[in-house]
Write an enzyme that holds these catalytic residues in place. Structure first.
Site, PDB file in Angstrom:
ATOM      1  N   TYR A 153      29.640  46.844  40.381  1.00 21.05           N
ATOM      2  CA  TYR A 153      30.012  45.975  42.125  1.00 21.05           C
ATOM      3  C   TYR A 153      28.980  46.750  42.504  1.00 21.05           C
ATOM      4  O   TYR A 153      27.924  47.893  42.448  1.00 21.05           O
ATOM      5  CB  TYR A 153      30.942  46.638  42.849  1.00 21.05           C
ATOM      6  CG  TYR A 153      32.877  45.888  41.935  1.00 21.05           C
ATOM      7  CD1 TYR A 153      33.097  45.066  42.517  1.00 21.05           C
ATOM      8  CD2 TYR A 153      33.241  46.813  40.491  1.00 21.05           C
ATOM      9  CE1 TYR A 153      34.725  44.120  42.458  1.00 21.05           C
ATOM     10  CE2 TYR A 153      34.936  46.027  40.509  1.00 21.05           C
ATOM     11  CZ  TYR A 153      35.391  45.256  41.116  1.00 21.05           C
ATOM     12  OH  TYR A 153      36.298  44.571  40.359  1.00 21.05           O
ATOM     13  N   HIS A 171      33.183  40.535  44.759  1.00 22.57           N
ATOM     14  CA  HIS A 171      33.175  40.540  43.027  1.00 22.57           C
ATOM     15  C   HIS A 171      32.727  41.484  42.010  1.00 22.57           C
ATOM     16  O   HIS A 171      31.369  41.639  42.603  1.00 22.57           O
ATOM     17  CB  HIS A 171      33.267  39.250  42.662  1.00 22.57           C
ATOM     18  CG  HIS A 171      34.944  38.441  43.089  1.00 22.57           C
ATOM     19  ND1 HIS A 171      36.236  38.771  42.862  1.00 22.57           N
ATOM     20  CD2 HIS A 171      34.935  37.797  43.978  1.00 22.57           C
ATOM     21  CE1 HIS A 171      37.280  38.105  43.527  1.00 22.57           C
ATOM     22  NE2 HIS A 171      36.230  36.932  44.698  1.00 22.57           N
ATOM     23  N   LYS A 187      29.961  35.916  36.038  1.00 27.07           N
ATOM     24  CA  LYS A 187      29.579  37.187  36.229  1.00 27.07           C
ATOM     25  C   LYS A 187      28.528  37.233  34.470  1.00 27.07           C
ATOM     26  O   LYS A 187      28.680  36.768  34.518  1.00 27.07           O
ATOM     27  CB  LYS A 187      31.240  38.150  35.281  1.00 27.07           C
ATOM     28  CG  LYS A 187      31.724  38.474  36.233  1.00 27.07           C
ATOM     29  CD  LYS A 187      32.673  39.509  36.570  1.00 27.07           C
ATOM     30  CE  LYS A 187      34.235  39.602  37.267  1.00 27.07           C
ATOM     31  NZ  LYS A 187      33.926  39.476  38.574  1.00 27.07           N
TER      32      LYS A 187
END
EC number: 4.6.1.16
Length: 396
Positions: A301, A309, A342
């Site tokens: 993070y 997120h 991601k």
């Protein structure tokens, strides 16, 4: 405006990235230097020497007590310590919560410490789901009895039960939340309170009946082994207690965590590989959390879970030439990580030679901290971003 206020409040609550106290917080920031003013140089040197002579603020703070449980879990039980570790670095996870330890706060809210208006939307949704589930069970029983009646295989006792079940289902249908908008508010409040207290009837021993609050917190903050060792070795912010009285030093913790994995104290130990990666990214300012939810080792993070997120998912790979990566599993993991938007980051860790590792471990002239520091400095971390090839996006 509400979103901005919440963001400003979050920045104030999570202003400290790590649970350490800096000299600038106690003694103030260093004074400014003006090149054309010799007095500013003198004052700067005097202030700097004064800060060096004084003791470190971190050394005056009592370390947070962390208990090593029988099952190998590192737990923090004090409410203030749990809050500090979460707000200052997002360490650990509440055992009865999704992330930050809020079980006591959520339970007090459900126990109506501020009246029925304190019920959250999740509580209202859960109440409706419970009522609908009970309604569906009774309706299924009614349908089963009606089927027997149509097939002429129903008994006299079941016929009587059928008539009673019809009345019961009809009454429940009128009382469902969707058809009960015009009911009395007092009745709704009483029903909600009965639901709350029936849900927590097994906790009556730790509930203050007058104040409707929980007097004992059943939740504790669970730390990962790499988090506990980072807080003890890297920050010297915690004190690990084993068997209720024995205080573990950094070497004891290091050896214990290594022994929880196959091979014990060897260069390829999984704990060492994970900790080297964890310490590497923490030292670069990233907030590192567990990635077990997405099938990887860690998540990165920028600031922490309350702000955004995770941007990257990490998989730690031993880079010794003999451990081949299963690319079928890697493709599966990449598909999952891509689905949650991601980046998949492959971290290859080079390990030292076994002879060098053994030589450092058996060197009695080094202190425990020097041994660990020398071992960790012999590891090397290489980062590689893995991206899926999508034909539809790359065709001409």
């Amino acid at each position: 405006m509400a979103r901005k206020r919440n963001s400003k409040q979050s920045r104030q609550v999570y202003s400290q990235p790590l649970p350490v106290k800096l000299s600038t917080e106690l003694y103030g920031p260093l004074p400014s230097i003006f090149p054309h003013n010799p007095l500013s140089w003198i004052y700067f040197g005097f202030f700097y020497l004064k800060c060096i002579i004084r003791s470190s603020p971190q050394s005056t703070i009592t370390p947070i007590k962390v208990h090593l449980l029988v099952d190998g879990t590192f737990g923090v039980y004090d409410d203030a310590d749990m809050l500090q570790l979460w707000q200052q670095g997002f360490f650990g996870k509440g055992t009865l919560s999704r992330s930050d330890p809020t079980w006591r706060e959520r339970t007090n809210t459900r126990l109506q410490t501020q009246g029925i208006a304190a019920l959250t939307l999740e509580d209202v949704t859960r109440k409706r789901r419970m009522e609908r589930s009970a309604f569906k069970l009774q309706r299924a029983l009614l349908q089963e009895l009606e089927m027997k009646a149509r097939q002429n295989i129903i008994t006299e006792a079941e016929s009587l039960q059928l008539e009673a079940q019809k009345l019961k289902v009809a009454a429940m249908r009128k009382q469902t939340p969707d058809n009960n908008e015009n009911s009395n508010n007092d009745n709704n409040d009483n029903n909600a309170k009965e639901l709350v207290f029936s849900e927590y009837k097994e906790l009556l021993d730790i509930i203050d009946q007058e104040k409707h609050t929980v007097v004992k917190n059943l939740e504790f903050l669970q730390l990962q082994p790499i988090e506990a060792f980072f807080l003890q070795f890297g920050l010297e912010a915690i004190d690990i207690i084993r068997d209720s009285s024995k205080h573990m030093n950094v070497w004891d913790t290091f050896v214990y965590c290594c022994e929880q994995h196959t091979g014990g104290l060897i260069p390829e130990n999984k704990f060492i590989l994970d900790y080297v990666t964890y310490h590497h990214f923490r030292s670069h300012g990233w907030c590192v959390r567990s990635g077990i939810k997405f099938g990887c080792d860690m998540l990165l993070y920028v600031r922490g879970p309350p702000f955004s997120h995770a941007e990257h998912a990490i998989t730690v790979i031993l880079n010794d030439g003999s451990h081949n990566v299963d690319w079928f599993d890697m493709g599966t993991l990449a598909r999952i990580i891509h689905g949650v938007k991601k980046n998949l980051l492959l971290v290859y860790v080079d390990v030292p030679l076994k002879e060098y590792f053994k030589l450092v471990v058996e060197n009695d002239q080094l202190s425990d901290r020097e041994k660990i520091l020398k071992l960790l400095m012999s590891y090397k971390v290489t980062e590689v971003i893995y991206r899926r090839w999508v034909p539809n996006r790359t065709r001409d």
